[in-house]
Every structure is written in structure tokens, then in C-alpha cells.
Design an enzyme around this catalytic site. Structure first.
Site, short mmCIF file in Angstrom:
data_model
loop_
_atom_site.label_atom_id
_atom_site.label_comp_id
_atom_site.label_asym_id
_atom_site.label_seq_id
_atom_site.Cartn_x
_atom_site.Cartn_y
_atom_site.Cartn_z
N ARG A 156 -7.69 18.79 23.67
CA ARG A 156 -6.35 18.62 24.21
C ARG A 156 -6.36 17.02 24.45
O ARG A 156 -7.06 16.51 25.11
CB ARG A 156 -6.63 19.22 25.77
CG ARG A 156 -7.03 20.85 25.72
CD ARG A 156 -6.98 21.34 27.16
NE ARG A 156 -7.19 22.50 27.30
CZ ARG A 156 -8.26 23.30 27.06
NH1 ARG A 156 -9.28 22.68 26.70
NH2 ARG A 156 -8.38 24.76 27.27
N ALA B 208 -5.63 9.95 22.37
CA ALA B 208 -5.52 10.12 24.03
C ALA B 208 -5.88 11.55 24.16
O ALA B 208 -5.10 12.38 24.79
CB ALA B 208 -3.87 9.84 24.12
N ASP C 42 0.98 -1.24 -0.01
CA ASP C 42 0.01 -0.07 0.02
C ASP C 42 0.81 1.12 -0.11
O ASP C 42 0.41 2.32 -0.59
CB ASP C 42 -0.77 -0.05 1.17
CG ASP C 42 -2.22 -0.88 0.92
OD1 ASP C 42 -2.30 -1.42 -0.12
OD2 ASP C 42 -3.05 -1.20 1.87
N GLY C 43 1.96 1.21 0.59
CA GLY C 43 3.00 2.29 0.58
C GLY C 43 3.35 2.67 -0.78
O GLY C 43 3.63 3.78 -0.90
N ASP D 177 -3.13 14.15 22.73
CA ASP D 177 -1.89 13.99 21.86
C ASP D 177 -2.16 14.36 20.35
O ASP D 177 -1.21 14.78 19.68
CB ASP D 177 -1.67 12.35 21.95
CG ASP D 177 -1.00 11.70 23.18
OD1 ASP D 177 -0.84 12.69 24.11
OD2 ASP D 177 -0.80 10.72 23.26
N ASN E 190 -5.10 8.41 2.55
CA ASN E 190 -5.42 7.63 3.64
C ASN E 190 -5.82 8.51 4.89
O ASN E 190 -7.05 8.60 5.32
CB ASN E 190 -4.05 7.03 3.99
CG ASN E 190 -4.42 5.55 3.75
OD1 ASN E 190 -5.14 4.99 3.02
ND2 ASN E 190 -3.08 4.88 4.11
N GLU E 191 -5.03 9.45 5.15
CA GLU E 191 -5.35 10.54 6.33
C GLU E 191 -4.21 11.28 6.49
O GLU E 191 -3.38 11.23 6.02
CB GLU E 191 -5.58 9.72 7.58
CG GLU E 191 -3.75 9.29 8.38
CD GLU E 191 -3.44 8.03 7.81
OE1 GLU E 191 -2.12 8.01 7.26
OE2 GLU E 191 -4.15 6.71 7.61
#
Length: 265
Positions: free
Chosen positions: A149, A186, A45-46, A151, A122-123
Site C-alpha cells: 500500500r 512512499a 538518454d531519452g 504511492d 530503464n524501468e
């Protein structure tokens, strides 16, 4: 028909590229790395992600097909033992075009740097590059939804929902849904700070704007590319008008890919 090839660079992939190129040339097709009608990606995929970015300026004229030489990829329909059949299909068979939505990302800066527009297959992610918490307002359709707030945040396409988004607990979306998904990394939730705490799925006509509320250096990624700039002020995300086009020579349902990748045969 004009074609281009992209290889992961390992021996198996390079050997297959040599075989594909020689055979397609014998069939009378011409290799054109600048303006191909079909891009053949051999690797994972990369490799196809890189090919997408290499040809993102001509998505309306170019279709992609993938051969995976490692683990099963979501963007690769073919395996090395099927390359002979693939060559015949490319040379002799009209292909069906399958389109997947893309993510448009516009990065605006606090200095005089001109805003920059990117496309992601992808993102896109945003984190604080100094290791501390990211603090930003999340606006949806021009209204403040929450102050985040934590990560960081991941904004994914439907086809990218099986990648980093899934690792963050996001939903898997079918690529026929023109949408984007926002997943938290997170987040801080206590008596003072609150977020919704769940992934959000936005339809095509909604825009998400992330406005930074501190002056710390942030790191923005577009697929496998990283953007570092001390003066990033906001990141705007929405479903792009452009789409990626895949050359499909046989059915390979999305849910079959999901099952084979995460559950097994």
C-alpha cells in the site's frame, strides 16, 4: 553496413546528424531507417530510449551507439567533438558488442482485452492514476510476498537502476547482472499495513507478479510510455530473454559513468 540515425531534434543534434550521414555515405555505408545494423543516437538518454523502442523488434540484428549533446548520458559514449573519430570507427573498425539486460512486462486485463507484452530498457512503474494509494499483492515465484500500500512501485533494469530507481533509494546495479529491482514509492507502514520497506533485487529466474486488489484506475509506464486502462488486473515482470546490444568502439566502464554523472571528475 547499413545504419540509421536518431536525433533529439535540437539544432546541435540535427547538425551532427547531417555531418554523420554525409560522411558515412562517403565511406560507402548506406542509410537504412527500416533495417539498420547500427543505430546512431544523437541527443541524450531519452533519444536512445526512443531509438530502442523504435527498433525493439530487431534487437538481435541491431546495435546502438550514442552521442550526447547535453549532459553526460549513461547510454552515450561519445561527445560532439569526437564525432569525426566515431565516423571513422563506424566505417573502418569492427565493434565490440556489449549486451545489457532488459525488463519484460506483461499487462493482463480484467476484461477480454488480450494481455500485452512490453520491453523496458530503464524501468516500469505502477501507480494509482486517481491520486489515492495503490494496493496490490506482490508475488515472487508464485508466492505472495507482501501486500503493498503506497504511492506505487518501480521495477527497474540494472542499467535503469541509475534513473528513477536511484531517486527512490534503490541500489545501483552493474548491467552485467541479469536481474530486476523493485523499489517502493512512499509505502504505508504502520500497525495495520506492513511492507518490507527495502528495495528487492530479483535474479533472472525469478518472476514478480503484481496483482491489483481494488478496482481503481492505475497508470503503468514502460520507460517514457504510459498505459492507462481501467481494467488492468495484474502486471508480470521478469528479466527478458532479449537484450539490447551496444556497439562499443572503446572502453567506457560503467562505474566511470556513474562517477562522472553523480560525483564528478
Amino acid at each position: 553496413m547499413k545504419y540509421a540515425v536518431a536525433s533529439r531534434g535540437d539544432t546541435i543534434s540535427d547538425d551532427l546528424i547531417t555531418q554523420i550521414t554525409a560522411s558515412l555515405n562517403e565511406f560507402g555505408l548506406s542509410q537504412d531507417q527500416e533495417s539498420p545494423e547500427v543505430v546512431i543516437s544523437v541527443g541524450g538518454d531519452g533519444t536512445l530510449l526512443q531509438a530502442f523502442h523504435d527498433y525493439s523488434h530487431r534487437l538481435e540484428e541491431t546495435a546502438f551507439v550514442g552521442v550526447h549533446t547535453g549532459h553526460l548520458g549513461f547510454y552515450a559514449d561519445w561527445i560532439p567533438s569526437e564525432v569525426d573519430n566515431l565516423i571513422i570507427h563506424i566505417a573502418k573498425t569492427p565493434y565490440q558488442v556489449v549486451e545489457y539486460p532488459l525488463l519484460e512486462v506483461v499487462v493482463r486485463y480484467g476484461d477480454e482485452t488480450k494481455p500485452k507484452r512490453y520491453l523496458a530498457l530503464n524501468e516500469s512503474t505502477i501507480k494509482n492514476s486517481e491520486g489515492s494509494s495503490l494496493v496490490c499483492n506482490v508475488e515472487i515465484k508464485g508466492e505472495v510476498f507482501e501486500t503493498f500500500r503506497g504511492d506505487g512501485l518501480c521495477i527497474s533494469t540494472p542499467s535503469g537502476s541509475t534513473a528513477y530507481n536511484k531517486a527512490l533509494g534503490g541500489a545501483i546495479l552493474h548491467p552485467s547482472l541479469a536481474s530486476l529491482q523493485i523499489s517502493e514509492m512512499a509505502s504505508i507502514n504502520n500497525r495495520v499495513y506492513r511492507t518490507v520497506g527495502s528495495p528487492l533485487v530479483l535474479p533472472q529466474h525469478h518472476t514478480c507478479l503484481l496483482k491489483l486488489l481494488d478496482n481503481t484506475d492505475v497508470q503503468v509506464t514502460i520507460d517514457h510510455y504510459t498505459i492507462n486502462h481501467e481494467e488492468i488486473a495484474s502486471i508480470q515482470c521478469r528479466v527478458a530473454e532479449e537484450k539490447i546490444r551496444f556497439a562499443r568502439f572503446r572502453p567506457f566502464p560503467f562505474w566511470k559513468r556513474v562517477k562522472e554523472s553523480f560525483i564528478g571528475e
